[in-house]
Design an enzyme around this catalytic site. Structure first.
Site, short mmCIF file in Angstrom:
data_model
loop_
_atom_site.label_atom_id
_atom_site.label_comp_id
_atom_site.label_asym_id
_atom_site.label_seq_id
_atom_site.Cartn_x
_atom_site.Cartn_y
_atom_site.Cartn_z
CD GLU A 37 -8.51 -3.54 -4.00
OE1 GLU A 37 -9.63 -4.33 -3.74
OE2 GLU A 37 -8.80 -2.83 -4.50
CG HIS A 67 -1.93 0.95 1.14
ND1 HIS A 67 -2.06 2.64 1.23
CD2 HIS A 67 -3.72 0.48 0.51
CE1 HIS A 67 -3.18 2.55 1.36
NE2 HIS A 67 -3.54 2.15 0.93
N1 ACO Z 1 4.29 -7.59 -4.45
C1 ACO Z 1 5.22 -7.85 -4.70
N2 ACO Z 1 5.86 -6.60 -4.64
C2 ACO Z 1 5.75 -5.53 -4.10
C3 ACO Z 1 4.28 -5.13 -4.13
C4 ACO Z 1 3.53 -6.27 -3.93
N3 ACO Z 1 2.09 -6.47 -4.03
N4 ACO Z 1 3.97 -4.15 -3.42
C5 ACO Z 1 4.75 -3.54 -4.00
N5 ACO Z 1 6.12 -3.86 -3.55
C6 ACO Z 1 7.54 -3.68 -4.47
C7 ACO Z 1 7.68 -3.43 -5.87
O1 ACO Z 1 8.60 -4.58 -5.86
C8 ACO Z 1 8.61 -2.43 -5.46
O2 ACO Z 1 9.65 -2.65 -4.81
P1 ACO Z 1 11.27 -2.49 -5.27
O3 ACO Z 1 11.63 -0.76 -4.55
O4 ACO Z 1 12.24 -3.22 -5.20
O5 ACO Z 1 11.36 -2.27 -6.96
C9 ACO Z 1 8.48 -1.57 -3.94
O6 ACO Z 1 7.68 -2.94 -3.06
C10 ACO Z 1 8.09 -0.38 -3.98
O7 ACO Z 1 6.73 -0.30 -5.14
P2 ACO Z 1 6.12 1.21 -5.03
O8 ACO Z 1 5.37 0.13 -6.71
O9 ACO Z 1 7.08 1.98 -5.50
O10 ACO Z 1 5.07 1.39 -4.41
P3 ACO Z 1 3.46 2.38 -4.51
O11 ACO Z 1 3.30 2.51 -2.53
O12 ACO Z 1 3.60 2.70 -5.44
O13 ACO Z 1 2.56 1.14 -4.52
C11 ACO Z 1 0.90 -0.55 -4.70
C12 ACO Z 1 1.35 0.33 -3.88
C13 ACO Z 1 0.00 -0.44 -6.05
C14 ACO Z 1 -0.62 -0.64 -3.77
C15 ACO Z 1 1.04 -1.62 -4.73
O14 ACO Z 1 1.61 -2.00 -3.88
C16 ACO Z 1 0.70 -3.37 -5.73
O15 ACO Z 1 1.06 -2.93 -6.46
N6 ACO Z 1 -0.04 -4.06 -4.57
C17 ACO Z 1 -0.30 -4.93 -5.72
C18 ACO Z 1 -1.63 -4.20 -6.36
C19 ACO Z 1 -2.93 -4.53 -5.64
O16 ACO Z 1 -3.08 -5.02 -3.98
N7 ACO Z 1 -3.78 -3.07 -5.29
C20 ACO Z 1 -4.93 -3.31 -4.05
C21 ACO Z 1 -4.29 -1.53 -3.57
S1 ACO Z 1 -5.39 -1.38 -1.67
C22 ACO Z 1 -5.91 0.28 -2.95
O17 ACO Z 1 -5.73 0.82 -3.90
C23 ACO Z 1 -8.29 0.14 -2.48
#
Ligand code: ACO
Length: 373
Positions: free
Chosen positions: A315, A260
């Protein structure tokens, strides 16, 4: 054509990162997300204190400062019932247009068809319309006739009734109410920010919430719960959990339902929804299996991404709750919109009452005119 000498762009404001992390873009009385403490406050109440409220109660809480006439939750329930009937009348002639659209595309089309000159206050019409439209979209995709709403029922009960054409159990109604309340508002998330930007131009509430839905549909925001079930199905059996999750991360993909932008600890909404699941029948063993996947995923994320705390987000349990109460996975984003409509409409009303045009600046990094040529 006149040109000016090349010069560096002037930046009056402080520059923000590409995701606007830590930027405060609005003041609101509606909700507060404390990502470090794992706390969500909705208009003064911690989520855990209102998780057993009905959706109508949270609408009354969020709208109270903005309605022309004061309305109790009972008044709002009655107005929603009448507005669901209006929405159903609008739905029927639109059904032939929906055939080749996905569920969320169909909802986008239907929401954008709501009349700006409607006599019902727009916040009530928008909140009433989403369950009517969503149930109709699902039934049409199943080749079934749409079920008209019953204005006497509560919104959650009527939503489930319109979905299945049968009275839902009390446990399912309670679980859906908890879900709708849990996702009702959540600070300045991407879709709410979108709604406020549109509202700040005075485009109107219905345009604002259509824009919000467009932002919600992406898999990084509200489009994730369906893929959570796809992930559980793809894993299949307990002996495949570790290998499947490892392969997924090795391919550079994300585990759906984890991580998140704001929360650095567990998303409090995940716990509320996990508790809501306890009252529901689970003949398939899905919930226990999902618990095993969750534990394995958390351990693996901790090992592979030690610098980034990645916890279960809303989610993951949304997927399980919505499946258990009977929604097909392709409709999950629309059901999310049914709950989040509470927050979108309240933020639009707040923005209209207190806000200025939202108009940030960008940093120009392209070429400047070259006068030597
Ligand atoms: N699985 C694996 N790795 C992850 C995940 C995940 N679910 N989420 C973040 N990371 C990692 C990224 O790969 C990144 O790693 P790196 O630095 O080694 O490249 C690091 O964590 C940071 O990722 P960002 O994309 O910068 O984090 P951000 O805060 O933008 O992402 C998000 C938040 C979009 C929710 C992300 O965690 C994600 O894609 N999750 C999966 C999709 C999901 O569950 N979405 C629902 C969100 S809840 C809502 O909006 C209601």
């Amino acid at each position: 054509m006149t040109t000016t000498a090349p010069r560096a762009p002037v930046l009056a404001a402080q520059s923000a990162g590409p995701g606007l992390d830590d930027v405060i873009a609005a003041e609101t009385r509606l909700s507060h997300v404390d990502g470090q403490a794992g706390q969500l406050v909705i208009a003064g109440y911690p989520l855990s204190a209102i998780a057993d409220w009905r959706f109508e109660d949270v609408l009354a809480l969020l709208w109270t400062d903005f309605l022309a006439e004061p309305m109790t939750a009972g008044d709002i329930g009655e107005a929603l019932g009448r507005a669901r009937v209006t929405a159903f009348e609008l739905l029927e002639p639109m059904l032939p247009l929906l055939r080749d659209l996905t569920s969320v595309e169909a909802l986008r089309l239907l929401l954008s068809s709501l009349p700006d000159q409607a006599r019902t206050p727009h916040c009530i019409l928008a909140a009433a319309a989403v369950p009517v439209f969503s149930a109709g979209i699902i039934r049409q995709s199943q080749g079934l006739a749409c079920v008209p709403p019953d204005p006497q029922r509560g919104q959650a009960e009527d939503f489930l009734y319109m979905l299945r054409n049968e009275m839902p159990t009390r446990d399912k109604v309670r679980a859906l109410d908890t879900y709708l309340v849990t996702v009702s508002d959540h600070g300045l998330n991407a879709s709410t920010f979108t709604a406020r930007v549109i509202a700040s131009t005075k485009a109107g509430l219905l345009s604002s919430v259509v824009g919000a839905l467009c932002a919600l549909k992406g898999p990084l925001h509200g489009g994730a719960p369906g893929p959570v079930l796809d992930m559980l199905d793809a894993i299949g059996t307990a002996d495949r959990i570790d290998g499947w999750l490892q392969d997924c991360l090795a391919r550079g993909e994300r585990l759906m339902g984890f991580g998140h932008r704001i929360y650095r600890v567990r998303d409090p909404r995940a716990d509320v929804l996990k508790a809501a699941l306890a009252g529901l029948q689970d003949g398939s063993g899905r919930i226990a299996f999902a618990g095993q996947v969750e534990q394995a995923a958390l351990a693996l994320l901790k090992e592979k991404k030690p610098l980034r705390p990645l916890q279960t987000n809303v989610e993951f349990y949304t997927a399980l709750v919505l499946e258990a109460v009977g929604f097909p996975r392709e409709s999950f984003t629309n059901v999310f919109a049914a709950g989040r409509m509470a927050g979108w409409t309240a933020h639009v009303l707040e923005q209209e009452q207190t806000g200025r045009l939202i108009r940030p600046q960008s940093r120009y990094v392209g070429p400047m005119p070259d006068h030597s040529r």
